[in-house]
Motif scaffolding. Structure first.
Motif, PDB file in Angstrom:
ATOM      1  N   GLN A 258       0.830  -1.212   0.000  1.00 31.57           N
ATOM      2  CA  GLN A 258       0.000   0.000   0.000  1.00 31.57           C
ATOM      3  C   GLN A 258       0.865   1.264   0.000  1.00 31.57           C
ATOM      4  O   GLN A 258       0.546   2.255   0.662  1.00 31.57           O
ATOM      5  CB  GLN A 258      -0.965  -0.001   1.180  1.00 31.57           C
ATOM      6  N   LEU A 259       1.951   1.226  -0.767  1.00 30.14           N
ATOM      7  CA  LEU A 259       2.822   2.381  -0.931  1.00 30.14           C
ATOM      8  C   LEU A 259       2.366   3.172  -2.150  1.00 30.14           C
ATOM      9  O   LEU A 259       2.004   2.581  -3.169  1.00 30.14           O
ATOM     10  CB  LEU A 259       4.275   1.943  -1.088  1.00 30.14           C
ATOM     11  N   PRO A 260       2.377   4.496  -2.083  1.00 37.83           N
ATOM     12  CA  PRO A 260       1.741   5.293  -3.129  1.00 37.83           C
ATOM     13  C   PRO A 260       2.509   5.424  -4.434  1.00 37.83           C
ATOM     14  O   PRO A 260       1.903   5.572  -5.488  1.00 37.83           O
ATOM     15  CB  PRO A 260       1.571   6.673  -2.473  1.00 37.83           C
ATOM     16  N   HIS A 261       3.853   5.364  -4.377  1.00 35.20           N
ATOM     17  CA  HIS A 261       4.619   5.679  -5.577  1.00 35.20           C
ATOM     18  C   HIS A 261       5.804   4.737  -5.769  1.00 35.20           C
ATOM     19  O   HIS A 261       6.349   4.190  -4.812  1.00 35.20           O
ATOM     20  CB  HIS A 261       5.154   7.119  -5.522  1.00 35.20           C
ATOM     21  N   LEU A 262       6.182   4.600  -7.032  1.00 32.90           N
ATOM     22  CA  LEU A 262       7.448   3.975  -7.400  1.00 32.90           C
ATOM     23  C   LEU A 262       8.282   5.049  -8.089  1.00 32.90           C
ATOM     24  O   LEU A 262       7.912   5.536  -9.163  1.00 32.90           O
ATOM     25  CB  LEU A 262       7.235   2.781  -8.332  1.00 32.90           C
ATOM     26  N   TYR A 263       9.382   5.440  -7.459  1.00 28.86           N
ATOM     27  CA  TYR A 263      10.257   6.479  -8.003  1.00 28.86           C
ATOM     28  C   TYR A 263      11.250   5.850  -8.981  1.00 28.86           C
ATOM     29  O   TYR A 263      11.925   4.872  -8.647  1.00 28.86           O
ATOM     30  CB  TYR A 263      10.992   7.187  -6.871  1.00 28.86           C
ATOM     31  N   LEU A 264      11.334   6.440 -10.168  1.00 23.54           N
ATOM     32  CA  LEU A 264      12.163   5.881 -11.242  1.00 23.54           C
ATOM     33  C   LEU A 264      13.410   6.706 -11.528  1.00 23.54           C
ATOM     34  O   LEU A 264      14.069   6.475 -12.536  1.00 23.54           O
ATOM     35  CB  LEU A 264      11.342   5.758 -12.535  1.00 23.54           C
ATOM     36  N   GLY A 265      13.722   7.663 -10.669  1.00 18.25           N
ATOM     37  CA  GLY A 265      14.894   8.480 -10.945  1.00 18.25           C
ATOM     38  C   GLY A 265      14.579   9.577 -11.941  1.00 18.25           C
ATOM     39  O   GLY A 265      13.554  10.257 -11.833  1.00 18.25           O
ATOM     40  N   TYR A 266      15.437   9.727 -12.960  1.00 19.26           N
ATOM     41  CA  TYR A 266      15.309  10.840 -13.893  1.00 19.26           C
ATOM     42  C   TYR A 266      14.956  10.361 -15.300  1.00 19.26           C
ATOM     43  O   TYR A 266      15.395   9.297 -15.739  1.00 19.26           O
ATOM     44  CB  TYR A 266      16.610  11.655 -13.916  1.00 19.26           C
ATOM     45  N   TRP A 267      14.142  11.172 -15.949  1.00 14.88           N
ATOM     46  CA  TRP A 267      13.804  10.956 -17.360  1.00 14.88           C
ATOM     47  C   TRP A 267      14.364  12.124 -18.155  1.00 14.88           C
ATOM     48  O   TRP A 267      14.355  13.275 -17.686  1.00 14.88           O
ATOM     49  CB  TRP A 267      12.290  10.873 -17.551  1.00 14.88           C
ATOM     50  N   ILE A 268      14.897  11.830 -19.346  1.00 10.67           N
ATOM     51  CA  ILE A 268      15.461  12.853 -20.221  1.00 10.67           C
ATOM     52  C   ILE A 268      14.830  12.696 -21.596  1.00 10.67           C
ATOM     53  O   ILE A 268      14.964  11.642 -22.236  1.00 10.67           O
ATOM     54  CB  ILE A 268      16.991  12.721 -20.338  1.00 10.67           C
ATOM     55  N   ALA A 269      14.132  13.716 -22.044  1.00  9.37           N
ATOM     56  CA  ALA A 269      13.525  13.671 -23.381  1.00  9.37           C
ATOM     57  C   ALA A 269      14.610  13.513 -24.437  1.00  9.37           C
ATOM     58  O   ALA A 269      15.646  14.178 -24.397  1.00  9.37           O
ATOM     59  CB  ALA A 269      12.731  14.949 -23.637  1.00  9.37           C
TER      60      ALA A 269
END
Length: 253
Positions: free
Chosen positions: A207-218
């Motif tokens: 029941q954790l709200p988020h999965l953090y994926l670090g950084y995205w670069i277009a």
């Protein structure tokens, strides 16, 4: 060094010296680092994720490059996430795999897989020479609640083997996907995508709200896979907002 007050939390921040950018080889990068001697780092970590910081070893950092704002912190809203057709195919393709969560302690088997992965993915870049000590400095933390998701199943030769490890931090703000490495000979399985899908299932089970994926670069080929996940949110320095399909991250001047 600078001070920062965020949500009434006083922090000491340091700026790193210029170093080669890990994403664009011809660019120079700098990072903003929360005081590594702060005894509150474990408690600060969930807040840091919310402010766009990331863990590497014992450091909490975020890029702060004077001429470039390409790195955009992203996370997945676990409750709203729905796998697309490609991701459902990935799950079906890997139905023969099994995974388990273990405490973060390096084994010889993990190190061998990590070194094979780096040799295939980062040849000649320095990381392909990582030793056991480098592994520990990069992936483990003295204060973080880090776990390894081990993924096992038939390898390219049909033998039961360790195929991937997703290094994951557990916080009250959600899971943070620190790093995933996998058998380069099993590329057809899309194990990086599979690991994220299982981390999402893990987060939901807790029941954790988020999965953090670090950084995205277009425009960066190695970051493109992150855009394939629904319910993706981006941090603009003040707020987390949904990342629409036509969103373009700022590019360097």
């Amino acid at each position: 060094m600078a001070s920062m007050s965020a949500s009434s939390i006083e922090l000491r921040l340091f700026q790193s010296t210029p170093h080669p950018c890990g994403y664009w080889p011809l660019r120079t990068a700098r990072d903003l680092v929360i005081d590594p001697d702060d005894p509150r780092l474990e408690k600060l970590y969930p807040h840091g994720l919310g402010w766009g910081f990331r863990r590497s070893g014992n450091l909490l950092y975020r890029p702060q490059c004077p001429d470039c704002q390409a790195c955009v912190p992203v996370r997945i809203d676990c409750e709203r996430f729905v796998p697309n057709r490609s991701q459902r195919r990935c799950l079906k393709r890997n139905a023969d795999l099994r995974w388990q969560i273990i405490y973060a302690q390096r084994s010889d088997e993990q190190l061998a897989l990590y070194q094979r992965y780096l040799a295939a993915r980062h040849p000649g870049g320095g990381m392909d020479k990582h030793t056991a000590a480098d592994y520990d400095r990069f992936l483990l933390g003295d204060w973080s609640q880090t776990r390894f998701m081990e993924i096992r199943g038939p390898d390219h030769a049909g033998n039961d083997a360790l195929l991937a490890v997703a290094v994951t931090d557990v916080t009250v703000a959600g899971l943070s996907a620190v790093y995933t490495y996998y058998d380069p000979r099993s590329q057809a399985r899309a194990l990086g995508t599979y690991a994220i899908l299982q981390q999402l299932q893990w987060a939901r089970s807790r029941q954790l709200p988020h999965l953090y994926l670090g950084y995205w670069i277009a425009g960066h080929a190695k970051m493109a896979y992150k855009r394939g996940f629904s319910a993706l949110q981006a941090y603009d320095g003040q707020h987390w907002t949904p990342l629409p399909d036509d969103r373009q991250a700022p590019q360097s001047a």
